[in-house]
Design an enzyme around this catalytic site. Structure first.
Site, short mmCIF file in Angstrom:
data_model
loop_
_atom_site.label_atom_id
_atom_site.label_comp_id
_atom_site.label_asym_id
_atom_site.label_seq_id
_atom_site.Cartn_x
_atom_site.Cartn_y
_atom_site.Cartn_z
N SER A 142 160.35 43.42 -7.15
CA SER A 142 160.96 43.55 -5.53
C SER A 142 161.63 42.30 -5.37
O SER A 142 160.85 40.96 -5.27
CB SER A 142 158.74 43.99 -4.87
OG SER A 142 158.92 44.89 -5.44
N HIS B 37 164.13 47.53 -5.26
CA HIS B 37 164.60 48.22 -6.42
C HIS B 37 165.95 49.33 -6.83
O HIS B 37 165.87 50.39 -6.69
CB HIS B 37 163.55 49.14 -7.60
CG HIS B 37 162.24 48.09 -7.47
ND1 HIS B 37 161.86 47.57 -8.51
CD2 HIS B 37 161.38 47.77 -6.64
CE1 HIS B 37 160.48 46.96 -8.17
NE2 HIS B 37 160.30 46.97 -7.09
N HIS C 96 156.58 52.01 -10.90
CA HIS C 96 155.66 51.47 -10.97
C HIS C 96 154.48 52.54 -11.03
O HIS C 96 155.64 54.29 -10.47
CB HIS C 96 154.86 51.09 -9.54
CG HIS C 96 156.07 50.22 -9.02
ND1 HIS C 96 157.09 50.25 -8.79
CD2 HIS C 96 155.96 48.35 -9.46
CE1 HIS C 96 157.49 48.88 -8.74
NE2 HIS C 96 157.23 48.02 -9.27
N TYR D 73 151.85 53.62 -9.40
CA TYR D 73 151.75 54.42 -7.90
C TYR D 73 152.72 55.12 -7.56
O TYR D 73 152.70 55.76 -6.04
CB TYR D 73 151.19 52.63 -7.11
CG TYR D 73 152.27 52.00 -6.21
CD1 TYR D 73 153.75 52.47 -5.87
CD2 TYR D 73 153.13 50.96 -6.75
CE1 TYR D 73 155.05 51.70 -6.01
CE2 TYR D 73 154.10 50.10 -6.38
CZ TYR D 73 154.90 50.83 -5.65
OH TYR D 73 156.21 49.32 -5.66
N GLU D 74 154.06 55.12 -8.29
CA GLU D 74 154.93 55.79 -7.71
C GLU D 74 154.34 57.75 -8.60
O GLU D 74 155.80 58.11 -7.73
CB GLU D 74 156.60 55.40 -8.13
CG GLU D 74 156.90 54.48 -7.68
CD GLU D 74 157.96 53.99 -7.93
OE1 GLU D 74 158.98 54.47 -7.65
OE2 GLU D 74 158.25 53.09 -8.85
N ALA E 74 157.70 39.92 -7.97
CA ALA E 74 156.59 39.25 -6.42
C ALA E 74 155.74 39.99 -6.58
O ALA E 74 154.82 40.62 -7.27
CB ALA E 74 157.31 40.42 -5.32
N MET F 11 151.38 44.27 -8.82
CA MET F 11 151.35 46.15 -8.97
C MET F 11 151.91 46.16 -10.67
O MET F 11 152.43 47.59 -10.86
CB MET F 11 151.86 46.39 -8.04
CG MET F 11 150.87 46.51 -6.51
SD MET F 11 151.65 47.07 -5.33
CE MET F 11 150.44 46.49 -3.56
N SER F 12 152.67 45.65 -11.39
CA SER F 12 153.39 45.53 -12.75
C SER F 12 153.06 44.17 -13.54
O SER F 12 151.95 44.07 -13.77
CB SER F 12 154.50 45.61 -11.81
OG SER F 12 155.36 43.71 -11.71
N ASN G 25 154.34 36.49 -0.54
CA ASN G 25 153.54 35.67 0.19
C ASN G 25 151.93 35.61 0.45
O ASN G 25 151.40 35.35 -1.26
CB ASN G 25 152.40 36.99 0.97
CG ASN G 25 152.50 38.46 -0.01
OD1 ASN G 25 152.89 38.54 -0.85
ND2 ASN G 25 151.20 38.94 0.01
N HIS H 39 155.78 44.85 3.14
CA HIS H 39 156.92 45.16 2.33
C HIS H 39 157.71 44.10 2.95
O HIS H 39 159.07 43.50 1.35
CB HIS H 39 157.34 46.32 2.01
CG HIS H 39 158.14 46.40 0.63
ND1 HIS H 39 158.48 46.12 -0.83
CD2 HIS H 39 159.49 47.02 0.55
CE1 HIS H 39 158.58 46.30 -1.51
NE2 HIS H 39 160.15 46.96 -0.83
N1 HPA Z 1 149.78 42.15 -2.97
C1 HPA Z 1 149.77 42.59 -4.30
N2 HPA Z 1 151.26 43.24 -4.39
C2 HPA Z 1 151.78 42.26 -3.78
C3 HPA Z 1 151.85 41.57 -3.43
C4 HPA Z 1 149.95 41.20 -2.33
O1 HPA Z 1 150.29 40.39 -1.86
N3 HPA Z 1 153.05 40.77 -2.52
C5 HPA Z 1 153.64 41.48 -4.12
N4 HPA Z 1 153.36 42.35 -4.09
#
Ligand code: HPA
Length: 280
Positions: free
Chosen positions: A33, A64, A86, A88-89, A116, A217-218, A241, A253
């Site tokens: 991402s 993406h 992903h 989750y999709e 990310a 998440m990947s 973050n 996001h």
């Molecule tokens: N949590 C989960 N996935 C993420 C995060 C997060 O804080 N930041 C970017 N992908």
């Protein structure tokens, strides 16, 4: 529908790609991402939208691009995935990791994964880069291991070793390149959750307690499949973050995508440096 990907599905995709290209990529890159900008560096690119490749999972997520970029980077023939799908999709773990199988059928020897991630380690700041030294496969432990189902003997054994998922030589090389270029490179443990919701403060305190430095998440399913086939793996998290352990700030996001502009130049330097060394 067969929930598991077969060798036929994989080869259909591999053939559709190889028909369109003249070079044999040696290294594959998966861009997470906000990190797709790295694909702009590819020289003499052949671009293939994911939708044109049979069985290839198409990402529905903003940030993406959803295309393969094949060409040369730092003199090395590469195949770059600009965006990934992903779990989750709604894809199965098999479909999420089909691109890795295709890379293996194309005899790609090294896969560089990027993502990310949120910082759990309090020393990490947005814009930082972390090389994965190891991972916690939490969703795999909970049953969503990408190797579940009939073993694909063409690639590897039923019970593959995971003692060294992330290639130590490639991590060392990345550290040297980081030092030369005055980039601070953390080395840490990444934990993969299914998402798409971000973590609650209690989730994050738990993740810190079990030894995670960054959360996303990947990447982990892809790394497991890569190692099943004995492909060398290097992976980087771009810290987008700070994880919100006290519940006083929101994670969005948009901030994940915005941090990409700080991270892409660093990742570009690191990855090009690694490729230059591999090519030499
Ligand atoms: N949590 C989960 N996935 C993420 C995060 C997060 O804080 N930041 C970017 N992908």
């Amino acid at each position: 529908m067969n929930p598991f990907v077969t060798i036929k599905d994989i080869d259909q995709a591999a053939q559709a790609i190889t028909k369109k290209i003249k070079i044999a990529p040696q290294v594959a890159l998966v861009l997470g991402s906000g990190l797709g900008g790295l694909a702009d560096e590819v020289v003499d690119p052949v671009v293939i939208p994911y939708a044109e490749i049979p069985n290839w999972p198409v990402s529905t997520i903003h940030g993406h691009a959803g295309r393969l970029v094949i060409g040369s980077l730092a003199g090395v023939p590469v195949m770059v995935m600009q965006g990934r799908a992903h779990y989750y999709e709604g894809y199965t773990m098999d479909h999420v990791t089909l691109p890795i199988r295709v890379m293996q059928r194309m005899k790609i020897g090294i896969i560089i994964l990027t993502n990310a991630a949120g910082a759990i380690n309090p020393d990490y700041q947005p814009g930082d880069v972390m090389a994965l030294s190891d991972h916690i496969g939490l969703i795999g432990m909970a049953g969503l291991n990408p190797l579940r189902g009939p073993n694909l003997d063409e690639f590897g054994e039923r019970f593959p070793d995971m003692s060294q998922v992330y290639d130590r030589e490639l991590i060392k090389l990345s550290s040297e390149i980081a030092r030369k270029n005055k980039i601070e490179l953390h080395k840490g443990v990444y934990v993969c959750l299914s998402g798409p919701s971000f973590e609650s403060p209690a989730d994050l305190r738990f993740l810190r307690g079990i030894g995670a430095d960054a959360v996303g998440m990947s990447t982990v399913p892809e790394a497991i499949v890569a190692r099943h086939g004995r492909t060398r793996v290097l992976a980087f998290s771009g810290i987008s973050n700070k994880a919100n352990l006290d519940g006083n700030t929101e994670t969005t996001h948009e901030e994940v995508l915005a941090a990409g502009s700080l991270i892409v130049p660093k990742l570009t330097t690191l990855i090009k440096g690694v490729l230059e060394s591999i090519g030499a």
